[in-house]
Design a protein around this motif. Structure first.
Motif, PDB file in Angstrom:
ATOM      1  N   LEU A  41       0.805  -1.219   0.000  1.00  0.00           N
ATOM      2  CA  LEU A  41       0.000   0.000   0.000  1.00  0.00           C
ATOM      3  C   LEU A  41       0.844   1.278   0.000  1.00  0.00           C
ATOM      4  CD1 LEU A  41      -2.705  -0.948   2.678  1.00  0.00           C
ATOM      5  CD2 LEU A  41      -2.777  -1.318   0.221  1.00  0.00           C
ATOM      6  N   GLY A  42       2.122   1.142   0.321  1.00  0.00           N
ATOM      7  CA  GLY A  42       2.981   2.317   0.394  1.00  0.00           C
ATOM      8  C   GLY A  42       4.184   1.986   1.252  1.00  0.00           C
ATOM      9  N   VAL A  43       5.187   2.886   1.209  1.00  0.00           N
ATOM     10  CA  VAL A  43       6.428   2.627   1.941  1.00  0.00           C
ATOM     11  C   VAL A  43       6.523   3.600   3.127  1.00  0.00           C
ATOM     12  CG1 VAL A  43       8.945   2.547   1.741  1.00  0.00           C
ATOM     13  CG2 VAL A  43       7.518   1.889  -0.211  1.00  0.00           C
ATOM     14  N   ILE A  44       6.718   3.041   4.308  1.00  0.00           N
ATOM     15  CA  ILE A  44       6.762   3.876   5.518  1.00  0.00           C
ATOM     16  C   ILE A  44       8.035   3.613   6.319  1.00  0.00           C
ATOM     17  CG2 ILE A  44       5.585   4.462   7.686  1.00  0.00           C
ATOM     18  CD1 ILE A  44       2.960   3.578   6.442  1.00  0.00           C
ATOM     19  N   VAL A  45       8.734   4.707   6.660  1.00  0.00           N
ATOM     20  CA  VAL A  45       9.889   4.616   7.551  1.00  0.00           C
ATOM     21  C   VAL A  45       9.380   5.013   8.938  1.00  0.00           C
ATOM     22  CG1 VAL A  45      12.086   5.711   8.142  1.00  0.00           C
ATOM     23  CG2 VAL A  45      11.606   5.101   5.771  1.00  0.00           C
ATOM     24  N   ASN A  46       9.618   4.153   9.930  1.00  0.00           N
ATOM     25  CA  ASN A  46       9.062   4.414  11.262  1.00  0.00           C
ATOM     26  C   ASN A  46      10.167   4.300  12.312  1.00  0.00           C
ATOM     27  OD1 ASN A  46       6.808   4.923  12.950  1.00  0.00           O
ATOM     28  ND2 ASN A  46       6.615   2.751  13.455  1.00  0.00           N
ATOM     29  N   GLY A  47      10.087   5.100  13.363  1.00  0.00           N
ATOM     30  CA  GLY A  47      11.085   4.983  14.420  1.00  0.00           C
ATOM     31  C   GLY A  47      10.784   5.903  15.587  1.00  0.00           C
ATOM     32  N   THR A  48      11.540   5.712  16.668  1.00  0.00           N
ATOM     33  CA  THR A  48      11.426   6.592  17.838  1.00  0.00           C
ATOM     34  C   THR A  48      12.525   7.645  17.744  1.00  0.00           C
ATOM     35  OG1 THR A  48      10.615   4.741  19.170  1.00  0.00           O
ATOM     36  CG2 THR A  48      11.396   6.665  20.361  1.00  0.00           C
ATOM     37  N   VAL A  49      12.166   8.891  18.002  1.00  0.00           N
ATOM     38  CA  VAL A  49      13.086  10.011  17.770  1.00  0.00           C
ATOM     39  C   VAL A  49      14.309   9.982  18.690  1.00  0.00           C
ATOM     40  CG1 VAL A  49      11.247  11.532  16.918  1.00  0.00           C
ATOM     41  CG2 VAL A  49      11.855  11.545  19.354  1.00  0.00           C
ATOM     42  N   GLU A  50      15.276  10.787  18.315  1.00  0.00           N
ATOM     43  CA  GLU A  50      16.556  10.844  19.030  1.00  0.00           C
ATOM     44  C   GLU A  50      16.371  11.150  20.525  1.00  0.00           C
ATOM     45  OE1 GLU A  50      19.282  13.389  16.995  1.00  0.00           O
ATOM     46  OE2 GLU A  50      20.968  12.413  17.981  1.00  0.00           O
ATOM     47  N   GLY A  51      17.121  10.452  21.351  1.00  0.00           N
ATOM     48  CA  GLY A  51      17.098  10.697  22.789  1.00  0.00           C
ATOM     49  C   GLY A  51      16.032   9.925  23.539  1.00  0.00           C
ATOM     50  N   ASP A  52      15.248   9.162  22.816  1.00  0.00           N
ATOM     51  CA  ASP A  52      14.102   8.467  23.422  1.00  0.00           C
ATOM     52  C   ASP A  52      14.221   6.966  23.176  1.00  0.00           C
ATOM     53  OD1 ASP A  52      11.511   7.618  24.186  1.00  0.00           O
ATOM     54  OD2 ASP A  52      10.659   9.536  23.585  1.00  0.00           O
ATOM     55  N   VAL A  53      14.250   6.189  24.273  1.00  0.00           N
ATOM     56  CA  VAL A  53      14.444   4.738  24.099  1.00  0.00           C
ATOM     57  C   VAL A  53      13.140   3.944  24.162  1.00  0.00           C
ATOM     58  CG1 VAL A  53      16.773   4.866  25.082  1.00  0.00           C
ATOM     59  CG2 VAL A  53      14.869   4.166  26.543  1.00  0.00           C
ATOM     60  N   HIS A  54      12.011   4.619  24.321  1.00  0.00           N
ATOM     61  CA  HIS A  54      10.735   3.897  24.404  1.00  0.00           C
ATOM     62  C   HIS A  54      10.365   3.354  23.024  1.00  0.00           C
ATOM     63  CE1 HIS A  54      10.637   6.692  27.838  1.00  0.00           C
ATOM     64  NE2 HIS A  54      10.002   5.704  28.449  1.00  0.00           N
ATOM     65  N   ASP A  55      10.228   2.034  22.926  1.00  0.00           N
ATOM     66  CA  ASP A  55       9.954   1.506  21.584  1.00  0.00           C
ATOM     67  C   ASP A  55       8.815   0.480  21.505  1.00  0.00           C
ATOM     68  OD1 ASP A  55      11.169  -0.662  22.763  1.00  0.00           O
ATOM     69  OD2 ASP A  55      12.693  -0.940  21.211  1.00  0.00           O
ATOM     70  N   SER A  88       7.730   8.379  16.564  1.00  0.00           N
ATOM     71  CA  SER A  88       7.236   8.132  17.913  1.00  0.00           C
ATOM     72  C   SER A  88       8.062   8.920  18.917  1.00  0.00           C
ATOM     73  CB  SER A  88       7.342   6.632  18.216  1.00  0.00           C
ATOM     74  OG  SER A  88       6.824   6.346  19.487  1.00  0.00           O
ATOM     75  N   ALA A  89       7.399   9.497  19.922  1.00  0.00           N
ATOM     76  CA  ALA A  89       8.099  10.152  21.038  1.00  0.00           C
ATOM     77  C   ALA A  89       7.261   9.926  22.286  1.00  0.00           C
ATOM     78  CB  ALA A  89       8.265  11.651  20.773  1.00  0.00           C
ATOM     79  N   LEU A  90       7.893   9.458  23.349  1.00  0.00           N
ATOM     80  CA  LEU A  90       7.150   9.140  24.573  1.00  0.00           C
ATOM     81  C   LEU A  90       7.393  10.133  25.696  1.00  0.00           C
ATOM     82  CD1 LEU A  90       5.287   6.668  25.542  1.00  0.00           C
ATOM     83  CD2 LEU A  90       6.168   6.617  23.227  1.00  0.00           C
ATOM     84  N   MET A  91       8.294  11.087  25.441  1.00  0.00           N
ATOM     85  CA  MET A  91       8.597  12.033  26.519  1.00  0.00           C
ATOM     86  C   MET A  91       8.401  13.463  26.022  1.00  0.00           C
ATOM     87  SD  MET A  91      11.841  10.299  28.443  1.00  0.00           S
ATOM     88  CE  MET A  91      13.020  10.393  27.133  1.00  0.00           C
ATOM     89  N   THR A  92       7.923  14.317  26.925  1.00  0.00           N
ATOM     90  CA  THR A  92       7.728  15.720  26.546  1.00  0.00           C
ATOM     91  C   THR A  92       9.062  16.310  26.076  1.00  0.00           C
ATOM     92  OG1 THR A  92       8.005  16.188  28.895  1.00  0.00           O
ATOM     93  CG2 THR A  92       5.764  16.197  28.069  1.00  0.00           C
ATOM     94  N   THR A  93      10.157  15.794  26.663  1.00  0.00           N
ATOM     95  CA  THR A  93      11.483  16.323  26.328  1.00  0.00           C
ATOM     96  C   THR A  93      11.972  15.884  24.946  1.00  0.00           C
ATOM     97  OG1 THR A  93      12.312  14.451  27.577  1.00  0.00           O
ATOM     98  CG2 THR A  93      12.337  16.583  28.682  1.00  0.00           C
ATOM     99  N   THR A  94      11.379  14.852  24.375  1.00  0.00           N
ATOM    100  CA  THR A  94      11.854  14.384  23.061  1.00  0.00           C
ATOM    101  C   THR A  94      10.866  14.685  21.929  1.00  0.00           C
ATOM    102  OG1 THR A  94      11.004  12.159  23.538  1.00  0.00           O
ATOM    103  CG2 THR A  94      13.337  12.548  23.971  1.00  0.00           C
ATOM    104  N   LEU A  95       9.700  15.256  22.294  1.00  0.00           N
ATOM    105  CA  LEU A  95       8.715  15.598  21.255  1.00  0.00           C
ATOM    106  C   LEU A  95       9.311  16.477  20.167  1.00  0.00           C
ATOM    107  CD1 LEU A  95       5.265  16.569  22.832  1.00  0.00           C
ATOM    108  CD2 LEU A  95       5.726  14.752  21.178  1.00  0.00           C
ATOM    109  N   GLN A  96      10.229  17.382  20.583  1.00  0.00           N
ATOM    110  CA  GLN A  96      10.859  18.297  19.616  1.00  0.00           C
ATOM    111  C   GLN A  96      11.497  17.549  18.456  1.00  0.00           C
ATOM    112  OE1 GLN A  96      10.817  21.421  19.063  1.00  0.00           O
ATOM    113  NE2 GLN A  96       9.710  21.984  20.921  1.00  0.00           N
TER     114      GLN A  96
END
Ligand code: B12
Length: 214
Positions: free
Chosen positions: A92-106, A150-158
């Protein structure tokens, strides 16, 4: 015969108890009558969220959270075989997914990747604590239609904003959609940083990706 509500409760309690075997037994029972997505969203994730609430209130400590996370991951892995495999023919399409820098919640990010894949998307999961430039480089390499952040912390949302800014800098923003998620993300945040969409959970992520890419 247990009702669906009882099975959901059992799944959630098993995660809270951190017992891997109890999680696997509850999943085994539930999968006879429930969809994998329901087991994950309503049962296992609900338990993990409850662990989060207890942790926030100081009722649980970090080792307990880590053990609950392991038990939950075991349950999700056990279900993976039951999710329909996304085949090349219905890509259906190609998606790159991941958790942003500084955040280990996966955990949540991985559930989203699994569900997108089983819905028929080609997914490149970059893992967690992913440097901003890696999202953009991978998206270029595989000719992605969408990046999931993905970002799980207010500090990594940026980090979500940073990926969007880099896409703009490289003149790719019009070609690649961006979907954001994770507990502190909201629709208002997505609007503020100019993401194409926000999804609250993995089922919604699949629905929104289809809306945007099909
Ligand atoms: C499990 C957990 C951990 C585990 C992570 C294990 C792992 N492999 O992921 C461990 C123990 C390692 C951990 C570590 C830390 N954690 Co922690 N952790 C949690 C906890 C309890 C649950 C997260 C979780 O897995 N939920 C279950 C999954 C299924 O839900 P989810 O992640 O929200 O994902 C769903 C949706 O959000 C959405 N989604 C997720 N990603 C994406 C992506 C896209 C594209 C889309 C569309 C949707 C989407 O779909 C998912 C499925 O439905 C949360 C509490 C909470 N309420 O979230 C705290 C929490 C996130 N942690 C927190 C903190 C502070 C930390 C630590 C700094 C340690 C500490 N002092 O407590 C470190 C972080 C280190 C770092 N640099 O990242 C804070 C963050 C506070 C903040 N600033 O906002 C929280 C909120 C707890 C708290 N109140 O203190 N943590």
């Amino acid at each position: 015969m247990a009702t669906n509500e009882e099975l959901i409760q059992e799944l959630s309690d098993a995660v809270i108890s951190c017992k891997r075997d109890a999680v696997l037994a509850a999943v085994e029972k539930a999968k006879k009558v429930m969809e994998p997505s329901e087991i994950i969203d309503k049962g296992l994730s609900a338990g993990m969220n409850q662990v989060g609430v207890l942790f926030e209130r100081g009722k649980l400590f970090l080792p307990h959270v880590m053990m609950a996370a392991d038990a939950m991951t075991a349950g999700v892995n056990f279900l993976e075989a039951d999710l329909p495999a996304g085949t090349e023919s219905k890509k259906l399409g190609v998606i790159v997914n991941g958790t942003v820098e500084g955040d280990v919640h996966d955990i949540g990010k991985s559930i989203v990747s699994t569900m997108l894949q089983s819905a028929g998307f080609e997914v490149y999961d970059l893992g967690r604590d992913v440097p901003t430039k890696n999202f953009v480089e991978k998206a270029k390499e595989v000719n992605a239609n969408m990046i999931g952040l993905s970002a799980l912390m207010t500090t990594t949302l940026q980090g979500q904003r940073e990926v969007i800014d880099l896409l703009k800098e490289e003149g790719l923003r019009n070609k690649i959609k961006v979907m954001v998620g994770g507990a502190p993300a909201t629709q208002a945040w997505a609007d503020k940083i100019g993401a194409d969409c926000y999804a609250e959970n993995a089922s919604e992520a699949v629905a929104k990706a289809k809306e945007l890419l099909l």
